[in-house]
Design an enzyme around this catalytic site. Structure first.
Site, PDB file in Angstrom:
ATOM      1  CG  ASP A 266      -2.192   0.722   1.084  1.00 15.42           C
ATOM      2  OD1 ASP A 266      -2.299   1.513   0.138  1.00 15.42           O
ATOM      3  OD2 ASP A 266      -3.098   0.524   1.922  1.00 15.42           O
TER       4      ASP A 266
ATOM      5  CG  ASP B 111      -9.357   2.574  -0.623  1.00 16.51           C
ATOM      6  OD1 ASP B 111      -8.844   1.458  -0.830  1.00 16.51           O
ATOM      7  OD2 ASP B 111      -8.825   3.437   0.104  1.00 16.51           O
TER       8      ASP B 111
HETATM    9  C1  DGJ Z   1      -5.856   1.918   1.792  1.00 16.26           C
HETATM   10  C2  DGJ Z   1      -6.186   0.700   0.994  1.00 16.26           C
HETATM   11  O1  DGJ Z   1      -6.633   1.062  -0.271  1.00 16.26           O
HETATM   12  C3  DGJ Z   1      -7.213  -0.111   1.745  1.00 16.26           C
HETATM   13  O2  DGJ Z   1      -7.604  -1.213   0.986  1.00 16.26           O
HETATM   14  C4  DGJ Z   1      -6.619  -0.540   3.046  1.00 16.26           C
HETATM   15  O3  DGJ Z   1      -5.534  -1.403   2.820  1.00 16.26           O
HETATM   16  C5  DGJ Z   1      -6.165   0.666   3.840  1.00 16.26           C
HETATM   17  N1  DGJ Z   1      -5.324   1.523   3.062  1.00 16.26           N
HETATM   18  C6  DGJ Z   1      -5.425   0.254   5.084  1.00 16.26           C
HETATM   19  O4  DGJ Z   1      -4.909   1.302   5.753  1.00 16.26           O
END
Ligand code: DGJ
Length: 740
Positions: free
Chosen positions: A471, A541
């Site tokens: 991430d 997301d």
């Molecule tokens: C952003 C990501 O896109 C999410 O799927 C998740 O992993 C969060 N960060 C976790 O902090």
């Protein structure tokens, strides 16, 4: 050989399929580009093209035809491709041809991701050397052409062979001068949770650009330019696509000058970049990929998909069916312990899930997003027996185990930041901007890359991870590194990316059987650069099925669906609050790297049974969806956006899956027929609507149909909801097609 050299004409002709890229040495010794576009015959000189006895390309007082590497201050008043300042302070380079070498194959670029070949027969490469005598600057234009794909790649290597420092201010990877402006430019826009929405506008005099200054390619844009003729649609017409294999700041721009020629340029964004080229040093630009089609955007996308899936993505997982995963993020967020995770995983296993992914919150003391990034040691409060033990318990259930990391960051509340405040980006004496309560590590510093390698390797090893989600949850600010002197701070963003790529290279090499998925708050760094290391990326997301129609449809312009992470999540949706049927959420997510992101222990028996069926259905068609050709049949960006339809066709055309989605229910819509593509016209296909249903629409479509009929007449969709059975909003129907 797809590269022809005509010595009398001093002309190189790169050709493949419908594409010809003609490069010629002018009388002056400058490197001209008389033609880039449709296929021309070999064995002929095209030196006369580009020149005109009237203004146009001659809107300049210097060299008369389009140049491969246009430089400023020499009579070409359009945007330049290369700006290098010599000791005299002038950018007026005079680049002259020295020599060239044609070779079979395609070399890697040092420290940079790029497309590749598996055998030298797949592509040819020409490296053309140019030199500017006064400064000693040498420019190597590297152009490769794939034998069986209408794809050219370009990059430049600059070497300072002179005695004095050179300052590189602009170094575009590719510049193309098109002789007319009768094009529409398609770029991508968006934001967090609504990434990659195409914007389609006709060219007009002036400049149109898409760019990032975030230090990442960004959720609001993408390093891609598509040019289509006004009449070009999905299945007919000419189109060009350019993509930069790069994950940081970029600029893609088209300039239409008053005589209506169009200059296209794509490369690292000059606004946030300078590079000091010491005597003897070299600098290589990222690779630009240029694709051409004369059969519409669908065909252009097919070329991108095939190239990115087969010759950009690498590693053991490139061609393998991807595991169906369950990610705990939307199920628990930071609030979990080992028993809770195992409880979730056990139910997931019973549903047919293959991989359990532990997301954020397993390390340091991370109960929210305000601490612990950088402290890559397990949180014993949550996982008392460690990460290895948890992984073993998950594996004991028969599931593979995956883990989330965010290597590039440090929380101000972390042991790492306490010990090494000098390791985060920031300008001494100035405020350091936080975002999501975190700071960005200085990956331009090789010591930081070494530290991260050493910190992450044992964790990933202890858990024997089958999958890593990498991430990156904020963009760069106050980009300043103590490892470089003030006059070289313009290099930090570029060097940061080289550090990211190096860390990816090390970890993917140390864990060759591990599947890597990239992520940046969803789709904030969904680009060709990272695809070279991670064959799939968390696309957004936003897990709402209706939003995802747009996000995945937009991404599919260039990205193969095997690269588009897509999950079924709970309702009301956590991002937009919408309630959509479970089957619709699944029908959207199967057109991607498929998984679930919800708490299965909270599902009732009916939903569990439905998910079991979804997974079994997907398993039997996974290869069609992940390795097949993906076609966009109806667009959520056209008309009122109420319908979307997609199709995946297996290699060999024996199997296919079509999908039709309707956002809002409307009374008496009138019948509409969804025409498929790419089937065997002589084959007969058994059409099975899914989920199984006895409604009127299913009854009209089910049965054995000719491939010709399915393409010419199509399937019946959108009948009156009162009769069709597809009542209510947000409906989906899948169609399974099997040749008999
Ligand atoms: C952003 C990501 O896109 C999410 O799927 C998740 O992993 C969060 N960060 C976790 O902090």
């Amino acid at each position: 050989m797809p590269i022809e050299w005509l010595p009398e004409a001093r002309q190189l002709h790169l050709h493949s399929g419908s594409l010809s890229d003609v490069i010629g040495v002018l009388e002056s010794g400058a490197l001209g580009q008389p033609h880039f576009g449709g296929r021309l015959a070999t064995g002929r000189s095209y030196r006369h093209l580009g020149r005109a006895p009237f203004p146009g390309f001659d809107n300049r007082t210097g060299d008369p035809v389009p140049l491969v590497v246009p430089t400023p201050d020499r009579g070409d008043y359009r945007v330049p491709g290369l700006v290098v300042i010599g000791a005299d302070g002038s950018p007026a380079l005079d680049l002259r041809y020295v020599d060239h070498v044609v070779s079979a194959g395609k070399p890697d670029l040092p420290g940079l991701p790029s497309t590749y070949v598996e055998s030298d027969g797949e592509a040819d490469t020409v490296e053309i050397r140019l030199a500017d005598e006064p400064t000693g600057l040498e420019v190597v234009v590297r152009a490769s052409i794939f034998r069986d794909r209408p794809v050219v790649t370009r990059s430049l290597t600059l070497t300072n062979r002179g005695p004095a420092l050179l300052r590189v201010e602009t170094a575009m990877s590719v510049v193309l001068d098109l002789p007319d402006d009768d094009w529409h430019l398609v770029t991508m826009t968006g934001a967090w949770a609504r990434e990659r929405e195409p914007v389609d506008r006709p060219l007009a005099p002036g400049r149109r650009s898409t760019a990032s200054v975030r230090g990442a390619s960004g959720p609001d844009t993408n390093p891609v330019l598509i040019l289509r003729r006004p009449m070009t649609d999905e299945t007919t017409g000419e189109a060009l696509g350019l993509a930069l294999v790069w994950s940081g700041d970029f600029l893609g721009e088209v300039e239409v000058e008053p005589f209506r020629t169009a200059r296209v340029r794509l490369g690292v964004n000059p606004e946030t970049f300078t590079w000091h080229l010491e005597p003897g040093a070299s600098f290589t630009t990222p690779e630009a990929v240029v694709v051409r089609s004369e059969a519409g955007l669908d065909d252009l996308s097919q070329t991108f998909h095939g190239l990115f899936r087969e010759r950009l993505a690498r590693g053991a997982w490139r061609d393998r069916p991807r595991p169906i995963l369950l990610n705990n993020w939307e199920a628990t967020y930071f609030d979990f312990d080992a028993d809770r995770l195992v409880e979730i995983a056990a139910v997931a296993r019973d549903l047919g899930i293959e991989l359990f992914v532990l997301d954020d919150g397993w390390f340091g003391q991370r109960d929210s997003d305000d601490s612990s990034l950088g402290d890559w040691t397990v949180d014993r409060r949550k996982l008392p027996d460690g990460i290895g033990s948890l992984a073993a318990r998950i594996r004991g259930l028969g599931l593979a185990f995956g883990l989330w990391i965010e290597p590039e960051m440090a929380s101000p509340r972390s042991r790492l930041f306490e010990a090494h405040p000098e390791w985060v980006l920031g300008v001494p004496g100035r405020h350091r901007t936080e975002s999501r309560n975190q700071l960005v590590l200085d990956l331009a510093n090789p010591a930081v890359v070494d530290h991260l390698t050493d910190a992450l390797t044992p964790v990933l090893r202890e858990a024997a991870v089958d999958y890593v989600k990498w991430d990156m949850n904020r963009n760069l600010t106050e980009v300043w590194s103590p490892t470089l002197p003030p006059e070289r701070q313009g290099e930090v963003r570029y060097r940061y990316l080289l550090g990211v790529y190096e860390l990816y290279r090390r970890l993917t090499a140390a864990f060759p059987d591990t599947l890597f998925e990239s992520c940046a708050s969803g789709g904030g760094r969904f680009d060709p650069g990272l695809l070279a290391y991670a064959p799939q990326a968390w696309a957004s997301d936003d897990t709402d099925a209706i939003e995802r129609l747009r996000i995945q449809h937009g991404a599919s312009l260039v990205y193969p669906i095997s690269s588009i992470g897509a999950h079924v999540s709970a309702v009301p949706n956590h991002q937009v609050g919408r309630i959509t049927p479970l089957e619709t959420r699944a029908a959207v997510a199967v057109f991607g790297a498929f998984g679930y992101e919800l708490d299965p222990t909270r599902l009732d028996d009916a939903d569990r049974a439905a998910i079991r069926e979804q997974i079994a259905w997907f398993r039997a068609r996974r290869e069609v969806l992940q390795l097949g050709r993906f076609h966009r049949l109806r667009s959520p960006f056209e008309g009122d956006g109420n319908e979307t339809a997609w199709l995946a066709v297996a290699p060999g055309r024996g199997r296919a899956v079509a999908a039709w989605f309707r956002v809002r229910s409307r009374p008496m819509p009138g019948p509409s027929r969804l025409r498929l593509r790419d089937l065997d016209p002589d084959g007969r296909y058994r059409v099975t609507p899914w989920p199984p249903s006895g409604d009127a629409m299913a009854a009209a479509d089910a049965g054995v149909r000719g491939g010709d009929e399915l393409m010419v007449a199509g399937l019946l969709v959108d009948p009156d909801p009162r009769e069709a059975g597809l009542r209510g909003d947000f409906v989906a129907r899948l169609f399974d097609l099997e040749r008999i």
